[in-house]
Scaffold this active site. Structure first.
Site, PDB file in Angstrom:
ATOM      1  N   HIS A 126     -20.300  45.948  36.265  1.00 26.72           N
ATOM      2  CA  HIS A 126     -19.953  44.735  35.959  1.00 26.72           C
ATOM      3  C   HIS A 126     -18.351  44.127  36.367  1.00 26.72           C
ATOM      4  O   HIS A 126     -17.462  44.799  36.223  1.00 26.72           O
ATOM      5  CB  HIS A 126     -20.003  44.532  34.269  1.00 26.72           C
ATOM      6  CG  HIS A 126     -21.462  44.348  33.776  1.00 26.72           C
ATOM      7  ND1 HIS A 126     -22.205  43.104  33.614  1.00 26.72           N
ATOM      8  CD2 HIS A 126     -22.221  45.166  33.163  1.00 26.72           C
ATOM      9  CE1 HIS A 126     -23.220  43.579  33.131  1.00 26.72           C
ATOM     10  NE2 HIS A 126     -23.176  44.671  32.879  1.00 26.72           N
ATOM     11  N   THR A 178     -14.901  59.454  38.736  1.00 23.00           N
ATOM     12  CA  THR A 178     -14.483  58.130  39.323  1.00 23.00           C
ATOM     13  C   THR A 178     -14.048  58.022  40.516  1.00 23.00           C
ATOM     14  O   THR A 178     -14.059  56.886  41.022  1.00 23.00           O
ATOM     15  CB  THR A 178     -13.453  57.581  38.099  1.00 23.00           C
ATOM     16  OG1 THR A 178     -12.322  58.697  38.218  1.00 23.00           O
ATOM     17  CG2 THR A 178     -13.892  57.802  36.675  1.00 23.00           C
TER      18      THR A 178
END
Length: 602
Positions: A126, A178
């Protein structure tokens, strides 16, 4: 669960639920009816709205939720009970999605990727750039997740969007990944860090300990020398051999350059002789220019077959004063006038080839490219909108390349164009670049990323590269090119051609300053470079298409001027990416020059 029919002929009942949670046992222990039911499930999925394909001995549990646009499972791959799959998933052979795995977004797995239970691969995200808009109402972005070969991802792992996981690596249970994972590393923790090396020879000299962003080897350009290439030998052990091969190739090419040029010169053609691409072919405008570029690269002078001033006179005389374009030569040696407007397809590339050939000879066009000098901004935008970006991005990129190069020549001749015309070109390109790929256009089912990668090279070459401007999304360009380079239809040594490899090499060279996935870029460049050196034919140069026994007799494999000029540029670009260009003793200065020709000033 598998079905079994009761003696009353009623509805089938479930049997052997263990297969849903232990699917690796299914094909060896399941019975014929259970096998048939599984194959029927796969056929049902393949017949649905998504692009689903299944290799031999795959398994998709009926207790898995498959809500995908595309699911392609390689041979021996399976999806266990409770898995949740959305978006696009493509796997190699022997890949596993164990119970309750979550695979969402744009995901690609190599061969033998094992994913533990309750692990999530989340290839989307998002945005949250506007604090006044609820997050769920803001756009979703996706860079995708790419996992190499022979990778073990433990249970309860989370891999976030944009991550690249290198070959033969291991991700420990509970890790949150990540950043890119180095090839051969064992990582763990939150955020994931390098714990040790499964493949010690891939370890850098001094391990910084964290999974750095930017490349699959930890993001450090200095680590590129430790990534294993296609030969299985570490790059640290290869530079000497590759440097020697490059120097030997350059010596051979220079020694044979005069023979290569003489082979393609027809003394009976035109007035005083002319170059042809291959012996027996008719003279073309491009062949004269390719000969000039080859001689400049390898001999440092104009070809011996015609005096330089005669070549300048001929090239300048071919420019049509009304349009500023250079029309094609007909088979009888006469010239067809170029069509009016932006652009005659048979004349367009001559803006590049003739313009740069004249530049190498110390001259320039006699006239501006008038169809560009006179074009209003609205005409430029209309032309860009007319291009087939959706299904022919290469053709669209070619149009942009011609336009940008014409602007470059016109600026030198004091014809900067109509107000706002150049700004319209660059503004349109900046606004329309896809943030997911860094490129223009869309992939096509028939040829994957080929069109947009090839179109990006042409469009960026004549604009951002030629004028020394940064491309809008350099890291995404690298991602897209590396993904495309995995497509064996275009990079297998048996199928390579100069266009497809150049369109990989130049974008990677252009975006090298980003440092993104540098070790993967270096490893790819080393492999392609070693293969390119093997395409040279003694005394004749390069064919446009790489020679191979299976393509013997194909005209494109015959050595010629176009193939030789392009592959010489490819070799330099790849050599520079691996830090060995100085071994060649040449640097392209023509159409395929690596650096900017000018800055965008009036």
């Amino acid at each position: 669960m598998a079905e079994r029919t009761d003696n009353d002929g009623g509805a089938p009942e479930r049997a052997r639920p263990d297969f849903d949670h232990s699917p690796w046992r299914f094909w060896s222990e399941g019975d014929q009816d259970e096998h048939a039911r599984q194959l029927a499930r796969q056929r049902q999925l393949a017949a649905g709205p998504g692009a689903h394909r299944f290799g031999e001995r795959c398994f998709v549990s009926e207790l898995a939720s498959v809500e995908m646009d595309e699911l392609r499972l390689g041979e021996g791959s399976y999806v266990a009970a409770g898995a949740y799959l959305t978006g696009t998933l493509r796997t190699g052979r022997d890949c596993t999605m164990n119970p309750y795995t979550v695979v969402r977004g744009d995901i690609e797995l190599g061969d033998a990727v094992r994913i533990g239970a309750h692990t999530s691969l989340l290839g989307f995200n998002h945005t949250m750039t506007d604090p006044d808009v609820e997050v769920h109402r803001q756009p979703i972005t996706s860079r995708g997740i790419r996992v190499g070969n022979d990778v073990w991802i433990g249970s309860h792992v989370v891999v976030l969007d944009g991550v690249r996981v290198g070959d033969r690596s291991v991700i420990g249970a509970g890790a949150v990944v990540t950043k890119d994972v180095p090839a051969g590393a064992v990582v763990g923790g939150n955020p994931a860090r390098v714990l040790r090396w499964r493949v010690p020879e891939l370890a850098p000299p001094a391990d910084g300990g964290s999974v750095d962003g930017g490349s699959a080897d930890g993001g450090s350009a200095g680590r590129a020398g430790h990534l294993a290439g296609a030969s299985g030998q570490s790059a640290a052990a290869r530079p000497g051999a590759l440097a020697g091969a490059l120097a030997a190739f350059a010596d051979t090419a220079r020694e044979q350059a005069e023979r290569v040029l003489a082979r393609c010169f027809d003394p009976t053609a035109l007035d005083g002789g002319a170059f042809v691409d291959r012996p027996g072919a008719a003279p073309t405008v491009r062949a004269q220019c390719d000969a000039i570029e080859i001689a400049d690269l390898l001999l440092g002078r104009a070809p011996d077959q015609l005096p330089a001033d005669e070549q300048v006179r001929r090239l300048r005389s071919w420019q049509d004063p009304a349009t500023g374009m250079v029309g094609p030569l007909l088979p009888d040696g006469t010239q067809r006038p170029p069509e009016a407007g932006l652009f005659d397809p048979a004349a367009g590339y001559h803006v590049l080839s003739v313009g740069y050939a004249l530049d190498l000879l110390g001259s320039r066009f006699a006239e501006p490219v008038r169809v560009v000098a006179e074009a209003e901004a609205a005409e430029i935008v209309a032309g860009l909108e007319r291009q087939p970006w959706r299904d022919g991005a290469w053709q669209a990129g070619d149009w942009v390349d011609i336009l940008g190069t014409a602007f470059s020549w016109n600026l030198e001749l004091g014809a900067p164009g109509q107000p706002g015309a150049r700004e319209a070109l660059f503004g349109w390109l900046l606004a329309r670049a896809d943030p997911r790929t860094g490129m223009w256009g869309e992939p096509r089912p028939a040829d994957g990323l080929l069109q947009i990668v090839n179109g990006f090279y042409r469009a960026s070459r004549g604009t951002f590269a030629q004028f020394g401007l940064p491309v809008p999304y350099p890291e995404r360009v690298v991602d897209t090119v590396l993904a495309h380079a995995r497509d064996a239809r275009y990079t297998d040594p048996r199928r390579q051609n100069a266009c497809n490899i150049l369109d990989i090499a130049h974008p990677l060279w252009l975006t090298r300053g980003a440092g993104h996935r540098s070790a993967e870029v270096t490893a790819l460049a080393e492999r392609l470079l070693a293969e390119a050196l093997g395409h040279w034919t003694a005394g004749a140069g390069f064919g446009f298409q790489a020679p191979h026994p299976k393509s013997a007799g194909v005209p494109a494999t015959e050595p010629g001027l176009q193939g030789t000029e392009m592959w010489l540029a490819i070799v330099w670009l790849l050599a520079d990416l691996v830090g060995l260009a100085d071994q060649l003793g040449y640097r392209p200065r023509g159409v395929h020059r690596p650096e900017a020709r000018r800055t965008l000033v009036r």
